[in-house]
Design a protein around this motif. Sequence first.
Motif, PDB file in Angstrom:
ATOM      1  N   ILE A   1       0.868  -1.191   0.000  1.00 50.82           N
ATOM      2  CA  ILE A   1       0.000   0.000   0.000  1.00 50.82           C
ATOM      3  C   ILE A   1       0.897   1.230   0.000  1.00 50.82           C
ATOM      4  O   ILE A   1       1.884   1.288   0.748  1.00 50.82           O
TER       5      ILE A   1
ATOM      6  N   CYS B   1      -8.439   2.681  10.119  1.00 50.96           N
ATOM      7  CA  CYS B   1      -7.665   1.442   9.943  1.00 50.96           C
ATOM      8  C   CYS B   1      -7.661   0.646  11.254  1.00 50.96           C
ATOM      9  O   CYS B   1      -7.234   1.156  12.283  1.00 50.96           O
ATOM     10  N   PRO B   2      -8.119  -0.605  11.222  1.00 55.69           N
ATOM     11  CA  PRO B   2      -8.218  -1.392  12.456  1.00 55.69           C
ATOM     12  C   PRO B   2      -6.866  -1.789  13.035  1.00 55.69           C
ATOM     13  O   PRO B   2      -6.791  -2.217  14.186  1.00 55.69           O
ATOM     14  N   ALA B   3      -5.805  -1.673  12.241  1.00 63.55           N
ATOM     15  CA  ALA B   3      -4.478  -2.035  12.737  1.00 63.55           C
ATOM     16  C   ALA B   3      -3.616  -0.799  12.992  1.00 63.55           C
ATOM     17  O   ALA B   3      -2.439  -0.905  13.287  1.00 63.55           O
TER      18      ALA B   3
ATOM     19  N   CYS C   1      -2.320   1.422  10.987  1.00 62.85           N
ATOM     20  CA  CYS C   1      -1.124   1.462  10.136  1.00 62.85           C
ATOM     21  C   CYS C   1      -0.798   2.883   9.697  1.00 62.85           C
ATOM     22  O   CYS C   1       0.302   3.157   9.246  1.00 62.85           O
ATOM     23  N   TYR C   2      -1.784   3.783   9.757  1.00 60.47           N
ATOM     24  CA  TYR C   2      -1.586   5.158   9.278  1.00 60.47           C
ATOM     25  C   TYR C   2      -1.291   6.086  10.440  1.00 60.47           C
ATOM     26  O   TYR C   2      -2.013   6.069  11.446  1.00 60.47           O
TER      27      TYR C   2
ATOM     28  N   CYS D   1      -0.575  -4.706   8.870  1.00 58.78           N
ATOM     29  CA  CYS D   1      -1.811  -4.687   8.073  1.00 58.78           C
ATOM     30  C   CYS D   1      -2.518  -6.037   8.110  1.00 58.78           C
ATOM     31  O   CYS D   1      -1.895  -7.072   7.906  1.00 58.78           O
ATOM     32  N   ILE D   2      -3.836  -6.010   8.371  1.00 57.09           N
ATOM     33  CA  ILE D   2      -4.565  -7.279   8.370  1.00 57.09           C
ATOM     34  C   ILE D   2      -5.384  -7.443   7.094  1.00 57.09           C
ATOM     35  O   ILE D   2      -6.277  -8.273   7.009  1.00 57.09           O
ATOM     36  N   GLU D   3      -5.048  -6.616   6.095  1.00 56.23           N
ATOM     37  CA  GLU D   3      -5.582  -6.765   4.740  1.00 56.23           C
ATOM     38  C   GLU D   3      -7.099  -6.720   4.669  1.00 56.23           C
ATOM     39  O   GLU D   3      -7.718  -7.452   3.908  1.00 56.23           O
TER      40      GLU D   3
ATOM     41  N   GLY E   1      -8.870  -4.129   3.697  1.00 58.79           N
ATOM     42  CA  GLY E   1      -9.306  -3.396   2.504  1.00 58.79           C
ATOM     43  C   GLY E   1     -10.044  -2.098   2.788  1.00 58.79           C
ATOM     44  O   GLY E   1     -10.456  -1.400   1.859  1.00 58.79           O
ATOM     45  N   THR E   2     -10.189  -1.746   4.052  1.00 56.41           N
ATOM     46  CA  THR E   2     -10.931  -0.528   4.400  1.00 56.41           C
ATOM     47  C   THR E   2     -10.295   0.728   3.810  1.00 56.41           C
ATOM     48  O   THR E   2     -10.983   1.601   3.284  1.00 56.41           O
ATOM     49  N   CYS E   3      -8.968   0.811   3.868  1.00 58.32           N
ATOM     50  CA  CYS E   3      -8.315   2.030   3.388  1.00 58.32           C
ATOM     51  C   CYS E   3      -8.473   2.170   1.870  1.00 58.32           C
ATOM     52  O   CYS E   3      -8.522   3.276   1.345  1.00 58.32           O
TER      53      CYS E   3
ATOM     54  N   TRP F   1      -3.463   0.673  -3.735  1.00 61.55           N
ATOM     55  CA  TRP F   1      -3.671  -0.525  -2.908  1.00 61.55           C
ATOM     56  C   TRP F   1      -3.503  -1.793  -3.720  1.00 61.55           C
ATOM     57  O   TRP F   1      -4.108  -1.956  -4.774  1.00 61.55           O
TER      58      TRP F   1
HETATM   59  S1  SF4 Z   1      -5.978  -2.897   4.541  1.00 58.60           S
HETATM   60 FE1  SF4 Z   1      -5.698  -0.739   5.049  1.00 58.60          FE
HETATM   61  S2  SF4 Z   1      -7.206  -0.335   6.631  1.00 58.60           S
HETATM   62 FE2  SF4 Z   1      -6.982  -2.566   6.543  1.00 58.60          FE
HETATM   63  S3  SF4 Z   1      -5.418  -3.093   8.034  1.00 58.60           S
HETATM   64 FE3  SF4 Z   1      -4.357  -2.812   6.089  1.00 58.60          FE
HETATM   65  S4  SF4 Z   1      -3.698  -0.677   6.109  1.00 58.60           S
HETATM   66 FE4  SF4 Z   1      -5.292  -0.869   7.678  1.00 58.60          FE
END
Ligand code: SF4
Lengths: 435, 97
Positions: free
Chosen positions: B26, B45-47, B49-50, B65-67, B69-71, B83
């Motif tokens: 990303i 972002c639930p993890a 990361c930002y 990142c737990i992938e 897809g929210t971002c 992404w």
């Molecule tokens: S996909 Fe985006 S929103 Fe989801 S955990 Fe990874 S960085 Fe955060």
Amino acid sequence: MIDERFDAIVVGAGMAGNAAAYTLAERGLKVLQLERGEYSGAKNVQGAILYSDMLEKIIPNFREDAPLERHLVEQRFWMMDDRSHTGMQYRSDDFNEEKPNRYTIIRTQFDKWFSQKVRDAGALVICETTVTSLVQNGEGKVIGVRTDRKDGEVHADVVVLAEGVSGLLGTRAGLRERPEADKVALASRKCHFLPSETIEARFNLKGDEGVVIEAAGTISQGMTGMGFIYTNKECISLGIGCLVSDFQETGQTPYDLIERFKMHPSVAPLIAGSEVKEYSAHLIPEGGYNAIPQLYGDGWVMVGDAAQLNNAIHREGSNLAMTSGRLAAEAIFQVKSRRDPMTAENLSLYKKMIDDSFVMKDLKKYKDMPALLHTQSKNFFLTYPQLVSKAMQDFLRVDGTPKIQKEKASLKSFVSARSWWGLAGDAVRLARAWR
Amino acid sequence: MTDLSVRVEDKLYQNRYQVDSGKVHIKVREHDKPSGPLRALLTACPARCYELNDKGQVEITADGCIECGTCRIIGEASGDIEWNYPRGGYGISFKFG
Ligand code: SF4
Ligand SMILES: Cc1cc2nc3c(=O)[nH]c(=O)nc-3n(C[C@H](O)[C@H](O)[C@H](O)COP(=O)(O)OP(=O)(O)OC[C@H]3O[C@@H](n4cnc5c(N)ncnc54)[C@H](O)[C@@H]3O)c2cc1C
């Protein structure tokens, strides 16, 4: 990557992809299934309730060796405010039957089992491979996929897109739109481990019996969303999901939301002393019937979450995924048996089959629900739960106030919070959307 | 609220990742001041990361990142982020899902 040509390539080894690949391979088609995870299930998240009927239609004797956790004998619905919950629950010994209708599962373990069945049926399953794009010919017909492996292009007569809710490949190939923020929920989930006897004592269970709790109210902080608490053998799966657009607008964070849910006085004692072994998060399609994209075209079909087939009201997704995967496979098999080409016209058989099934009928029934809950989220998820809690407490607290006076006060609090028109309007809208 | 938020790193500590060192899946578009969608990613972002760097720009560290897809849903349409899935076999591997 592979020089051979396949009858079908299935992208994704989740519920939908496994159902499709299994059904195709069982019927003798030459199938390649590609999964980006280390193994089937490595990237997948679910609560998780498994609905037997839809799996039985694919693997009738699944109970013999599938990793099932608990069969469900009880369902609780909680309407929550910050300190209380008003509940409805249904429990029946009838659910202690020879072939139970619903089970809890641990999704990753279930997917590994399902994937082994797909291999046993004769499909070639390759994990650790991300499909990066679809291969289309000059006329736009899908003729294969590109992967991130060396010389990673593979061809097939038809590609089954079972890539899940994000639908990256479908979007990039122009087959569908990217999901909009108000049509997908972000759910985060945690696995709380406890000895099985502790779970059984806390939830009033014996043996393999299980309970699920669905919760809504102030736990979502006014956002459109729901919480859940599911019992597995040795862990409690707990989570909460809300629309992405609501997270975006409110600035609430998913991790605070789940922490607050866990600290709620009705929830905390259930998980006290547990060990958390995983934190996951995933999107859920919430747009319902109106958000379903085109399901088939020249050389391709779309199944499961990728096609946004999810009944958010009933929390059903995996069963719609399995059913759509199976039906798409049966349609492909029929076209193939007639030696017809995999054109959009011929593959429209899949659409016809899914329209005739419970999948589309259920989604159609609730087609107005997502929009209603979204536009009225403050009322349905904040105001009403608070009012109901207050009315219940007044009803139960014995303090010398005459009952008639209490009833009047409760009614007045509803009317002043929402007005008669508001209440009547919400009731009518809800009834209409439910019909 | 902050004492709650701090715990996200603890949560991720339980998870199993295969990190594809040197390859980021990303990317955040270069910017002076973060746009609305980019600011939303700081919380959505639930993890987590930002984060904001000391110049007030949004940066991503995608290791946790737990992938989900929210971002992508929030930030791809405006071009704020690019992404992709991690390479096959890399990234998060759930044990329970
Ligand atoms: S996909 Fe985006 S929103 Fe989801 S955990 Fe990874 S960085 Fe955060
Ligand atoms: C928290 C939560 C709780 C839920 N609870 C329930 C429940 O209790 N009951 C229920 O029925 N449903 C539930 N659901 C919904 C259910 O999980 C989904 O509907 C179901 O998983 C959809 O299956 P699928 O196969 O379509 O998609 P997925 O299971 O998401 O599978 C997609 C697969 O494709 C792979 N993939 C994606 N892109 C690529 C690519 N480019 N290359 C290679 N592989 C790729 C992914 O790694 C994944 O394995 C829940 C969902 C969540 C998030």
